[in-house]
Motif scaffolding. Structure first.
Motif, PDB file in Angstrom:
ATOM      1  N   SER A   1      -2.517  -4.000  -4.221  1.00 16.99           N
ATOM      2  CA  SER A   1      -2.223  -4.056  -2.782  1.00 16.99           C
ATOM      3  C   SER A   1      -2.877  -5.266  -2.137  1.00 16.99           C
ATOM      4  O   SER A   1      -2.250  -5.992  -1.359  1.00 16.99           O
TER       5      SER A   1
ATOM      6  N   SER B   1       0.836  -1.202   0.000  1.00 19.01           N
ATOM      7  CA  SER B   1       0.000   0.000   0.000  1.00 19.01           C
ATOM      8  C   SER B   1       0.875   1.258   0.000  1.00 19.01           C
ATOM      9  O   SER B   1       0.516   2.259  -0.617  1.00 19.01           O
TER      10      SER B   1
ATOM     11  N   ILE C   1      -5.174  -0.445  -5.814  1.00 20.01           N
ATOM     12  CA  ILE C   1      -5.825  -1.091  -4.657  1.00 20.01           C
ATOM     13  C   ILE C   1      -5.845  -2.596  -4.865  1.00 20.01           C
ATOM     14  O   ILE C   1      -5.513  -3.387  -3.971  1.00 20.01           O
TER      15      ILE C   1
END
Lengths: 238, 494
Positions: free
Chosen positions: B192, B27, B189
């Motif tokens: 991640s 992240s 995202i």
């Protein structure tokens, strides 16, 4: 005639060979047995015992498992090769391994040291009675499959050939054959074949059934005649 | 990682830490990527918009009408109004200049003349933020991001063109950029999350790999606990694990030697004690057989001798039984027992043969798999215990509870006080009432501890309670598994 007297009558002239390396025990057991009327031969080693037995066959052999040199199991196997004489093993402890090994070596019964001489006499009498009963039995000839059992002659034929059963194996087979298809519990067989009460050792039955199967069954691992009945006991499949 | 709940297993904790680390790392990288991309994309967008504005401003400088041209156009309009001819459409030179502008980025364009007149197809000056306009007025140029009333974010650029007394504005929509950034965000995202899962997986596998020696040790230790002393750890080439496995194996060897020595000792003691007992037993039998030939005092002596040899024999048997159980050398000889028959036989064989046997009416023919000799000793000891302390058992009975059977022995004696209910199963524990009573009737104190050992060997348990009918007396409860008869039969058949 009292029971004790009839026992003594049976004992007269019956030769018992005791194989025991401990001289004190041998002497005490001989004293006690002779006091009950039996004739006792002694052997302190397995080698001596086999010599004595070959020279003069005894009526009953009592073998201590723990012997120096040739052990009790081997003495038993050697005797079994030449005779179906009743054999009682004496074990020093209540050990499954020793007991089962002794029975598989061909012993008819066992006692755990120290035993009461009266108990030994009772066992000997039970073994001899059974042997004599099978000699003078009144059962008729039984034919099941290719088995032909003649209680009168004490003989079993499988496909016409004679099988060599010990007297105890024979008595067990005759007992099962007396009511083909009926399930006999271990307790009933212990009482009828060995003369034990309810608390006799079920392993006697189990090992003798196993031995019997190796002789009467074509394939002992999947028996056709002597069948285990789920949790209850054994029966002779008609 | 103290803050992780300790009840989580090591494997779970390592997996969690890996997953957490991967999530943190991915992240962070994703956030940085996003920030960087956003900054680069925005500045590239702004530069392009500015370049285009300058290009368009240069076009305007060439195409914007001069004062004369404007005056001329105004004159023409007046003339045309006078003729009233509707067919002729005059081309406004300012609007023509607007048409000449090139806006591939779909920017809205607007210029405002010195006289305040605005030229645009799609935007009004009041839609421009006041700051932008004042910047253009004061500094000659300005640029800023702002939101339109529709919510759309746009990039506005303003330039003053003093030679023509004109302010030129371009408003470029940033919608594509937002879409691009939105997609990028979704992708990052996703990356991640995937990285976190991959981290968890990696953590799980590496921890399992690292912990596999532990699992192996656990399996070996369990096997040893069950009496398999052949269990060993495979020697490891890894120096760290090699030391562990070799010391573990040495420990097992030492343990095995010790247990074998204990077993041999038990067996030797057994033999050594049984031999003289055998001589004693046989000799006393001779004496007892000739009792009548003995004088009175000798007869009494033989009686005492016989009883004590028997007692001694019982004690030796019990001690050997206990020591075999202690070293784990005891094995169960399971056999099918019709429980009602068995209990009747035990009672019939006891010194209190009149005790009633209560069978479970639902399972009158219940068959259990048990060691007949041991179980017989259990109940004869309990019946004997009841005879000694409570004038005999009042009832023996069984009841099926699930896959187990509870066998109870009740008496009408004084009962066992709650604080003694565990202690009575210890070795050589006697009732207080035995104090001073040292005769033959007294137990040697091993009876109940053997009861508990035999039952434990059967995988069951024994306890004492009050009688359920509320009367005074003790109630011994034996609970053992009924056992699987089918296994037993398969074993028997071979």
């Amino acid at each position: 005639m009292s029971a004790a007297l009839s026992g003594t009558m049976l004992a007269v002239g019956t030769r018992i060979l005791t194989v025991e390396d401990d001289g004190r025990i041998r002497q005490a057991v001989k004293l006690a047995l002779e006091d009950e009327g039996w004739e006792v031969d002694e052997a302190e080693t397995g080698e001596v015992a086999l010599e004595r037995f070959k020279a003069q066959e005894s009526d009953v052999v009592l073998i201590d498992i723990m012997l120096p040199g040739v052990d009790g199991f081997e003495v038993c196997r050697s005797i079994r090769r030449i005779s179906d004489v009743p054999v009682i093993m004496v074990t020093a402890r209540n050990d499954t391994h020793d007991i089962v090994a002794g029975l598989e070596a061909g012993a008819d019964d066992y006692l755990t040291k120290p035993f009461a001489p009266k108990e030994l006499s009772a066992r000997i009498r039970a073994l001899l009675r059974r042997a004599r009963a099978s000699e003078h039995g009144s059962l008729e000839r039984i034919v099941i499959g290719d088995l032909e059992i003649s209680p009168e002659e004490g003989m079993v034929l499988k496909a016409g050939a004679e099988l060599h059963l010990t007297k105890t194996e024979f008595k067990l087979l005759v007992e099962l054959a007396s009511q083909p298809g009926k399930v006999f519990s271990r307790e009933v067989l212990l009482e009828r074949v060995w003369g034990y009460d309810y608390f006799g050792d079920g392993r006697l039955v189990d090992v003798h059934v196993r031995r019997l199967r190796t002789k009467v069954e074509t394939d002992p691992s999947s028996p056709r005649y002597v069948v285990t009945s789920r949790g209850l006991g054994y029966k002779l499949q008609p | 990682m103290r803050w992780l709940p300790a009840r989580l297993g090591l494997l779970a904790r390592v997996t969690f830490i890996y997953a957490f680390g991967a999530m943190l790392l991915s992240s962070t990288v994703a956030l940085a990527t996003f920030g960087l991309a956003q900054r680069n994309l925005v500045s590239a967008f702004e530069e392009a918009a500015q370049e285009q504005t300058f290009r368009n401003a240069r076009i305007l400088l060439d195409t914007l009408p001069s004062e004369e041209q404007l005056a001329e156009f105004a004159q023409s309009v007046q003339d045309l109004d006078a003729t009233g001819d509707q067919e002729i459409e005059l081309i406004n030179p300012s609007r023509a200049a607007l048409d000449a502008l090139f806006t591939p980025n779909e920017a809205q364009v607007l210029f405002i003349r010195g006289d305040g007149e605005e030229y645009s197809y799609d935007i009004e000056s009041r839609a421009l933020p006041a700051d932008l306009r004042s910047m253009v007025v004061s500094a000659g140029n300005g640029e800023m991001r702002f939101s339109q009333p529709t919510g759309e974010v746009v990039y506005g650029i303003g330039l003053a063109l003093p030679s023509h007394n004109v302010s030129y504005y371009e408003v470029a929509p940033m919608g594509d950029l937002a879409t691009t950034l939105g997609s990028l965000r979704v992708i990052l995202i996703g990356v991640s999350i995937t990285a976190s899962f991959a981290g968890a997986l990696l953590g799980y596998y590496s921890a399992r790999k690292a912990l596999s020696p532990v699992a192996e040790i656990a399996a070996a230790a369990e096997a040893i606990a069950e009496g398999d002393f052949e269990a060993r750890l495979s020697p490891s080439a890894d120096p760290d694990l090699g030391r562990l496995s070799s010391s573990f194996n040495e420990m097992v060897d030492a343990l095995r030697i010790r247990i074998e020595r204990d077993e041999r000792f038990t067996s030797d003691v057994s033999h050594e004690l049984r031999s003289p007992l055998m001589t004693l037993s046989a000799s006393i039998a001779v004496l007892e057989g000739r009792r009548d030939e003995l004088p009175e005092p000798a007869q009494q002596a033989v009686t005492l001798l016989g009883q004590d040899v028997q007692r001694f024999q019982g004690l030796v048997e019990d001690l050997l039984e206990i020591s075999r159980l202690d070293v784990g050398a005891a094995t169960l000889d399971l056999t099918p027992l019709v429980l009602s028959q068995f209990l009747s036989a035990v009672v019939g064989n006891s010194r209190t043969p009149e005790v009633p046997v209560a069978i479970d009416p639902r399972f009158p023919d219940l068959i259990i798999a048990a060691d007949k000799r041991r179980l017989a000793q259990v109940f004869s000891n309990l019946l004997e215990n009841a005879r000694k302390y409570a004038a005999g058992a009042t009832q023996i009975g069984y009841r099926v509870v699930g896959r187990k059977v509870q066998i109870t022995v009740e008496d009408a004696g004084p009962g066992v006080p709650p604080e003694d209910r565990l202690r009575v199963f210890d070795r050589f524990t006697r009732s207080k009432r035995d104090a001073g009573r040292r005769d033959l009737a007294m137990g040697v104190g091993l009876g109940l501890s053997l009861v508990s050992e035999h039952i434990r060997l059967h995988g069951g348990q024994v306890w004492i309670s009050d009688r359920v009918d509320g009367r005074q007396g003790a109630r011994f409860v034996i609970e053992i598994p009924i056992g699987d008869m089918s296994n037993f039969d398969e074993e028997m058949a071979t």
